[in-house]
Design a protein around this motif. Sequence first.
Motif, PDB file in Angstrom:
ATOM      1  N   GLN A 107     -13.419  10.897  12.307  1.00 55.31           N
ATOM      2  CA  GLN A 107     -13.349  12.093  12.154  1.00 55.31           C
ATOM      3  C   GLN A 107     -12.181  12.728  11.609  1.00 55.31           C
ATOM      4  O   GLN A 107     -11.485  11.957  11.245  1.00 55.31           O
ATOM      5  CB  GLN A 107     -12.423  12.448  14.005  1.00 55.31           C
ATOM      6  N   THR A 108     -12.478  14.000  11.320  1.00 57.62           N
ATOM      7  CA  THR A 108     -11.902  14.880   9.572  1.00 57.62           C
ATOM      8  C   THR A 108     -11.263  15.725  10.414  1.00 57.62           C
ATOM      9  O   THR A 108     -12.398  16.542  10.812  1.00 57.62           O
ATOM     10  CB  THR A 108     -12.755  13.900   8.379  1.00 57.62           C
ATOM     11  N   PHE A 109     -10.268  16.066   9.781  1.00 55.16           N
ATOM     12  CA  PHE A 109     -10.348  17.600  10.226  1.00 55.16           C
ATOM     13  C   PHE A 109      -8.803  17.683   8.998  1.00 55.16           C
ATOM     14  O   PHE A 109      -8.066  16.964   9.106  1.00 55.16           O
ATOM     15  CB  PHE A 109      -9.246  18.092  11.432  1.00 55.16           C
ATOM     16  N   GLY A 110      -9.582  19.004   7.754  1.00 54.34           N
ATOM     17  CA  GLY A 110      -8.346  18.907   6.523  1.00 54.34           C
ATOM     18  C   GLY A 110      -8.461  17.676   6.299  1.00 54.34           C
ATOM     19  O   GLY A 110      -9.269  17.152   5.271  1.00 54.34           O
ATOM     20  N   ASN A 111      -6.988  17.873   5.776  1.00 56.57           N
ATOM     21  CA  ASN A 111      -6.352  16.426   4.826  1.00 56.57           C
ATOM     22  C   ASN A 111      -6.385  15.059   6.196  1.00 56.57           C
ATOM     23  O   ASN A 111      -5.757  13.708   5.411  1.00 56.57           O
ATOM     24  CB  ASN A 111      -5.419  16.467   4.432  1.00 56.57           C
ATOM     25  N   THR A 113      -7.749  12.270   8.610  1.00 58.62           N
ATOM     26  CA  THR A 113      -8.845  11.484   9.320  1.00 58.62           C
ATOM     27  C   THR A 113      -8.398  10.520  10.152  1.00 58.62           C
ATOM     28  O   THR A 113      -7.262  10.085  10.165  1.00 58.62           O
ATOM     29  CB  THR A 113      -9.392  10.329   8.727  1.00 58.62           C
TER      30      THR A 113
END
Length: 171
Positions: A107-111, A113
């Motif tokens: 799962q990644t959000f922006g910078n 993970t």
Amino acid sequence: MKNLVLIVFVVGLFSYGQNNDYAKKVESLDSTIETLYSVISGDKGEARNWELFKYLFHKDAKLIPTGKTKEGLHGATFMTPDDYIQRAGKWLVENGFHEVEIGRNVQTFGNITQVFSTYESFRNKSDIEPFMRGINSIQLLNDGKRWWIINIYWQQETDDNPIPKQYLKNE
């Protein structure tokens, strides 16, 4: 004086080449995770590259194993990469240890993970049955230049707590 300049130059070249090689190990999420598993793995008597291991981690990173205490409560131990090397390094070499990723959920959000990385552990590469399985919860930061491991928080599988099926495959 010429000898000193030559030594500094040669050491600088050696360090530059190593950092360039190491930089390739953290240029992608995949290469960072693959390097993490490969650097702690090796046969009995095989030295580990602890310099590369430490290169993977942010300066404030923690490694956090969790499990039951002697009292039967669930607890966590907080270690720096250096603490981990001191606690586990000798054991890894004396016993042989190969940790193999068998599933990954990312799962990644922006910078940032979060990776749930399911693993199996073996003493030798040739072993068929793992002696242990579990999940590494790995938090990473991409600073725009490279990936940094911020934390690894893990738990081993037990009879009371088997790994859920959704974490046994890549998503």
